[in-house]
Design a protein around this motif. Structure first.
Motif, short mmCIF file in Angstrom:
data_model
loop_
_atom_site.label_atom_id
_atom_site.label_comp_id
_atom_site.label_asym_id
_atom_site.label_seq_id
_atom_site.Cartn_x
_atom_site.Cartn_y
_atom_site.Cartn_z
N ILE A 1 35.19 0.47 42.22
CA ILE A 1 35.02 1.34 43.45
C ILE A 1 35.68 1.23 44.36
CG2 ILE A 1 33.96 3.85 44.32
CD1 ILE A 1 31.80 3.02 41.99
N PRO A 2 37.13 1.44 44.87
CA PRO A 2 38.10 1.38 45.56
C PRO A 2 37.85 2.33 47.22
CG PRO A 2 39.14 3.07 44.23
CD PRO A 2 38.05 2.80 43.55
N LEU A 3 38.05 1.57 48.00
CA LEU A 3 37.60 1.96 49.33
C LEU A 3 38.14 4.07 49.43
CD1 LEU A 3 36.21 2.07 52.24
CD2 LEU A 3 38.50 0.77 52.68
N PRO A 4 37.60 5.31 50.02
CA PRO A 4 38.29 6.61 49.94
C PRO A 4 39.05 6.20 50.57
CG PRO A 4 35.55 6.14 49.43
CD PRO A 4 35.64 4.65 50.11
N ASN A 5 39.98 7.33 50.20
CA ASN A 5 41.18 7.36 51.24
C ASN A 5 40.30 8.16 52.39
OD1 ASN A 5 43.36 5.46 50.86
ND2 ASN A 5 43.00 7.36 49.06
N SER A 6 40.33 8.01 53.96
CA SER A 6 39.95 8.94 54.07
C SER A 6 41.80 8.94 55.60
CB SER A 6 39.46 8.57 55.85
OG SER A 6 39.53 7.77 56.41
N PRO A 7 41.71 9.97 56.53
CA PRO A 7 42.82 10.92 57.08
C PRO A 7 43.01 9.55 58.01
CG PRO A 7 41.18 12.45 56.98
CD PRO A 7 40.47 11.25 56.83
N LEU A 8 41.65 8.51 58.75
CA LEU A 8 42.08 7.81 59.13
C LEU A 8 43.02 7.19 59.01
CD1 LEU A 8 41.21 5.72 62.14
CD2 LEU A 8 40.01 5.28 60.57
N PHE A 9 42.94 6.49 57.69
CA PHE A 9 43.59 5.01 57.28
C PHE A 9 45.28 6.18 56.36
CE2 PHE A 9 39.14 3.84 55.67
CZ PHE A 9 39.40 2.39 56.31
N GLN A 10 45.05 7.74 56.31
CA GLN A 10 46.72 7.95 56.12
C GLN A 10 47.31 8.05 57.49
OE1 GLN A 10 44.73 11.59 54.04
NE2 GLN A 10 44.91 10.74 52.54
N LEU A 11 46.93 8.07 58.45
CA LEU A 11 47.24 8.13 59.91
C LEU A 11 48.25 6.91 59.97
CD1 LEU A 11 47.61 9.50 62.16
CD2 LEU A 11 45.94 8.02 63.19
N PHE A 12 47.61 5.15 59.64
CA PHE A 12 48.33 4.68 59.08
C PHE A 12 48.71 3.90 57.89
CE2 PHE A 12 44.01 3.64 61.93
CZ PHE A 12 44.78 3.01 63.37
N GLY A 13 48.96 5.16 57.51
CA GLY A 13 50.04 4.95 56.12
C GLY A 13 49.09 3.88 55.44
N VAL A 14 47.36 3.80 55.16
CA VAL A 14 47.09 2.72 54.09
C VAL A 14 46.99 3.62 52.90
CG1 VAL A 14 46.02 1.30 53.63
CG2 VAL A 14 46.56 1.25 55.85
N SER A 15 47.08 3.43 52.05
CA SER A 15 46.30 4.10 50.72
C SER A 15 45.91 3.49 49.63
CB SER A 15 47.83 5.67 50.27
OG SER A 15 46.95 5.92 49.43
N PHE A 16 44.64 3.59 49.16
CA PHE A 16 43.88 3.03 48.30
C PHE A 16 44.50 3.94 46.69
CE2 PHE A 16 41.78 1.79 52.89
CZ PHE A 16 41.89 0.91 52.22
N ALA A 17 43.70 3.00 45.87
CA ALA A 17 43.62 3.73 44.56
C ALA A 17 42.88 4.61 45.03
CB ALA A 17 43.32 2.65 43.13
N GLU A 18 42.97 6.15 43.96
CA GLU A 18 41.96 7.03 43.86
C GLU A 18 40.94 6.73 42.23
OE1 GLU A 18 41.48 9.63 45.01
OE2 GLU A 18 42.74 9.14 47.14
N HIS A 19 41.61 5.27 41.96
CA HIS A 19 40.97 5.09 40.56
C HIS A 19 40.22 4.20 39.87
CE1 HIS A 19 40.70 9.52 40.39
NE2 HIS A 19 42.56 10.25 40.71
N THR A 20 39.17 3.93 39.22
CA THR A 20 39.29 2.72 38.88
C THR A 20 40.24 1.69 37.80
OG1 THR A 20 36.88 3.35 39.30
CG2 THR A 20 37.33 1.43 37.58
N ALA A 21 40.82 0.92 38.20
CA ALA A 21 41.62 -0.04 37.55
C ALA A 21 40.64 -0.38 36.17
CB ALA A 21 42.25 -1.31 38.34
N VAL A 22 41.51 0.16 35.23
CA VAL A 22 40.70 -0.63 33.24
C VAL A 22 40.50 -2.06 33.77
CG1 VAL A 22 40.67 -1.01 31.06
CG2 VAL A 22 42.21 1.73 32.60
N GLN A 23 41.29 -2.51 34.83
CA GLN A 23 41.73 -4.22 34.66
C GLN A 23 39.80 -4.76 34.99
OE1 GLN A 23 45.00 -6.38 37.04
NE2 GLN A 23 41.78 -7.60 37.05
N ASP A 24 39.24 -3.97 36.06
CA ASP A 24 38.11 -4.00 36.64
C ASP A 24 36.88 -3.65 35.64
OD1 ASP A 24 39.57 -5.62 38.84
OD2 ASP A 24 39.58 -3.45 39.46
N VAL A 25 37.60 -2.86 35.03
CA VAL A 25 36.71 -2.38 33.66
C VAL A 25 35.86 -3.24 33.23
CG1 VAL A 25 35.58 -0.81 31.67
CG2 VAL A 25 36.51 -0.13 34.55
#
Ligand SMILES: Nc1ncnc2c1ncn2[C@@H]1O[C@H](COP(=O)(O)OP(=O)(O)OP(=O)(O)O)[C@@H](O)[C@H]1O
Ligand SMILES: [Mg+2]
Lengths: 303, 271
Positions: free
Chosen positions: B224-248
Motif C-alpha cells: 500500500i503506497p504512501l497516500p499522496n497529500s497536497p504537501l507532497f505535491q507541493l514538493f513535486g513528490v508523487s507516489f504510486a496510486e495503486h498496488t503493484a502486481v509485482q508486490d502482490v
C-alpha cells in the motif's frame, strides 16, 4: 492373539546420549505391559516415539499392523510424562477439546470426570489444580472414549495413597475388560500388581522382557517351620528341584529351581516324619528380581 | 476417522474465545485503531498548520476522510500498527509449546499438518477480522464526513481493502514462523523485533536496490503506497496510486515459503 503394537529395533540418540538402544517389543491384545527402569532409562523416550511425538533414529514400529497415523492414534489414549492442558481453560473445556478431536460423545466427559473424582471441580481452571488433580485429569483425558489401548507414563506420579489405589484398581479393571495397557513406571510394586508382562530398561538397553508371572513363579520362596530346623533342612534338601536354603531364627526359607506345590512339600515332609508348624509360599518380589537383574547386568559390563 | 477442517476450527475457536488475554488484546487493538482513525484528521492537519507557519503559501487541506482516498489512508495508516496483532499471534503459537499442548493434541490423533492448518487459519481469521474492522471504520467515518457524493465509495481504491488483508496475512505468517522457530514467547518476540528493526535493514544495506524490494518486510510495506497529500505535491513528490502486481506476487510467494517452513519445522522437531 492379535498384535497391537510391534516395535522393531528402535534407537534414539540425544547428542551423545543413547536414550534408547535397539529396543524391540511385541504387545498383543489384552496384555498389560509394564516398562520398568530407573530415571533416564528411556521409558518416556520409547513412549514418545511410539506416539509420534519423538522422531527415532533407527528402527520402526507398527500399530495394529499399520504404520503410525492420526487415525490409529485415535484408537489409543495416552498420558505422556506431565499432564499437558491449557491452564486458562476449565477441566471440562480441556476435555471437550480432546473429545472433539477424537469424535467422542460429550457425555463421556462427565463419565471420566466422575471417575477420577473431578466432577465437582469441572468448571475450575486447570491452573488452579493441585499436582494430583492435574494427574487425574490427564488420566481422565486418556480414558475418554474408552480407547482400545492405554499408554500411561507414570500414571500415579503425584497422587495421594487413595488416588494411587484408585488408579491401580482402574488399570486392573480396564485390563480385565480387555483393554491393552502399556505402563511406564519406576515403581516395581505397581508393575507387579497390575502388569501381565514387563520390559526392563537400563540406559536405553532392554535387559529383560517377558511374562511377569513366569519370572515370579521361577523365583518362589517357601517358608517352612517345624520343631527341629536342622532336621527340617536336611529333609527338605532331598526334595526334587531344591536349590538353596536360608535358616532364620523361627523358620527356613527355601528356593526351588522350578515351580513347586506347597501341598506336595507338606506330604513329602510328613513322610519323612516331620510335622510342619508353618508352611507358606511367598512370591519373590519383582523388586528383588529387578534389582538383581540390574546389578547382574552392570556386573557383566564391568567384567 | 480423519480430522475435518470444521473440527480444527472448532478446536481453535474454543481455545481463543476462552483465552482472556487474547480477547483483551484484540479489544485493546480495536480501541487503538478506532482512536487513531478518529484523531487522524487533526494529526495530519497539525503537520499542515505547522507548514503554514513558515512562509509557505497556504496548502489545500488534506481531507483524510474523503472517498475514495479514505480506503488508502486508513489501510496505509493501520498497516503501521500491525506489530500489535503480530505479538498476539506469537503469544498464541508459543503458548502451545510452553503448555506442551501441541504434543498432547498430536499424540491424541491430530496430524502435524492439520495442527499447522489450524494455526494458519487463526492467522487468516485474525487478519480478516482486522481488515473488516478497518473497512467498516473507513466506511462509517467516510459516510459521516461525506459531503454528498456517494459515487466515489466504489472506486479502484477499494482494492486496498483486500490488499490490506494480504499485507496482514503475510506479516502475521512471518510472525508465526518466528514463533515456530523460537518456541519461547519472549525469545520469539525479541527475535521478531530485532529482525524488523535491524536485521532486514542490514541485509538491505548490502543488497542492490532492485533486489532489496523483494525482502519480506519491504515487499509487505510496498503493498500500500504512501497516500499522496497536497504537501507532497507541493514538493513535486508523487507516489504510486495503486498496488503493484509485482508486490502482490512477492507476498503470495512469501506466504507459500513461510507456511512450508512452518510445516517443515513441525515435522522435524521432537515434541
Ligand atoms: N529432549 C531431550 N534432550 C536431550 N536429552 C534428552 C531429552 N529427552 C530425554 N533425554 C535423555 O534421554 C535419556 C532417557 O530419557 P527418558 O525421559 O526417556 O527417561 P525415563 O526413563 O522416562 O526417565 P524418568 O523415569 O526420569 O521419567 C536420558 O538420559 C535423558 O537425559
Ligand atoms: Mg519419563
Amino acid at each position: 492373539m492379535e498384535e497391537i503394537l510391534n516395535i522393531n529395533g528402535l534407537s534414539k540418540k540425544y547428542g551423545r546420549i543413547q536414550a534408547l538402544n535397539n529396543f524391540s517389543l511385541t504387545v498383543k491384545r489384552g496384555e498389560v505391559w509394564g516398562i520398568l527402569g530407573p530415571n533416564g532409562s528411556g521409558k518416556t523416550t520409547t513412549l514418545g516415539i511410539i506416539l509420534g511425538a519423538i522422531n527415532c533414529d533407527q528402527g520402526n514400529f507398527t500399530w495394529f499392523g499399520q504404520p503410525i497415523s492420526p487415525v490409529n492414534l485415535k484408537r489409543t489414549g495416552a498420558l505422556l510424562e506431565h499432564p499437558n492442558f491449557y491452564p486458562y481453560l476449565s477441566a471440562e473445556k480441556n476435555l471437550e477439546l480432546i473429545a472433539i478431536l477424537r469424535n467422542v460423545d460429550s457425555l463421556e466427559i462427565e463419565r471420566v470426570l466422575r471417575f477420577v473424582n473431578l466432577y465437582e471441580r469441572r468448571k475450575h481452571r486447570f491452573q488452579t489444580f493441585s499436582l494430583g488433580m492435574k494427574q487425574r485429569l490427564a488420566i481422565a483425558s486418556a480414558m475418554l472414549g474408552s480407547p482400545e489401548v492405554l499408554i500411561l507414563d507414570e500414571p500415579t506420579n503425584g497422587l495421594d495413597p487413595t488416588g494411587i489405589a484408585e488408579i491401580r484398581a482402574l488399570i486392573s479393571k480396564l485390563a480385565a475388560e480387555g483393554t491393552t495397557i502399556i505402563l511406564a513406571s519406576h515403581l516395581l510394586d505397581e508393575v507387579q500388581k497390575v502388569c501381565s508382562h514387563a520390559a526392563v530398561l537400563s540406559k536405553g538397553n532392554n535387559l529383560f522382557s517377558g511374562n511377569v508371572s513366569e519370572v515370579l513363579n521361577q523365583q518362589d520362596i517357601i517358608e517352612v517351620a517345624s520343631e527341629n530346623l536342622t532336621k527340617l533342612t536336611e529333609a527338605i534338601s532331598l526334595y526334587p528341584g531344591f536349590s538353596s536354603c536360608r535358616t532364620l531364627p523361627s523358620h527356613i526359607e527355601v528356593v526351588f529351581t522350578e515351580k513347586t506345590d506347597p501341598a506336595l512339600i507338606n506330604t513329602f515332609l510328613f513322610e519323612q516324619g516331620i510335622v510342619c508348624s508353618h508352611l507358606a509360599l511367598r512370591k519373590k518380589s519383582l523388586e528383588k528380581y529387578y534389582l538383581e537383574l540390574l546389578n547382574s547386568k552392570i556386573a557383566q559390563k564391568v567384567k | 476417522m480423519e480430522t475435518t477442517f470444521k473440527q480444527i476450527l472448532k478446536l481453535e475457536s474454543i481455545k481463543l474465545i476462552n483465552y482472556k488475554t487474547f480477547v483483551i488484546l484484540v479489544l485493546v487493538f480495536a480501541a487503538i485503531l478506532l482512536l487513531a482513525f478518529l484523531s487522524l484528521q487533526s494529526f495530519v492537519s497539525n503537520i499542515t498548520v505547522n507548514q503554514n507557519n513558515s512562509n509557505v503559501p497556504p496548502l489545500e487541506l488534506f481531507k483524510v476522510y474523503r472517498f475514495p482516498d479514505i480506503w488508502q489512508n486508513f489501510t496505509y495508516f493501520a498497516g503501521h500498527l500491525k506489530i500489535f496483532p503480530a505479538f498476539i499471534i506469537i503469544i498464541i503459537i508459543t503458548n502451545e509449546f510452553t503448555f506442551n499442548t501441541q504434543r498432547q493434541l498430536i499424540i491424541s490423533g491430530l496430524s502435524r499438518n492439520k495442527y499447522v492448518l489450524g494455526k494458519i487459519s487463526v492467522v487468516f481469521m485474525l487478519s480478516a477480522l482486522i481488515t473488516i474492522f478497518v473497512a467498516l471504520s473507513a466506511l462509517i467515518l467516510g459516510l459521516f464526513h461525506n459531503t454528498g457524493d456517494y459515487s466515489q465509495i466504489f472506486s479502484r481504491k477499494l482494492l486496498f481493502i483486500p490488499v490490506f488483508l494480504l499485507e496482514l496475512f503475510t506479516y502475521l505468517n512471518l510472525a508465526a514462523l518466528f514463533a515456530s522457530i523460537f518456541r519461547k514467547t519472549g525469545l520469539a518476540l525479541m527475535a521478531f523485533l530485532l529482525y524488523m528493526i535491524m536485521i532486514e535493514r542490514i541485509i538491505a544495506f548490502y543488497l542492490p536496490e532492485k533486489i532489496e524490494t523483494f525482502l519480506p518486510l519491504k515487499a509487505i510495506a510496498n503493498l500500500i503506497p504512501l497516500p499522496n497529500s497536497p504537501l507532497f505535491q507541493l514538493f513535486g513528490v508523487s507516489f504510486a496510486e495503486h498496488t503493484a502486481v509485482q508486490d502482490v506476487i512477492t507476498c503470495l510467494v512469501y506466504n507459500a515459503i513461510f507456511i512450508t517452513a512452518i510445516l517443515f519445522i513441525s515435522h522435524k522437531r521432537n515434541l
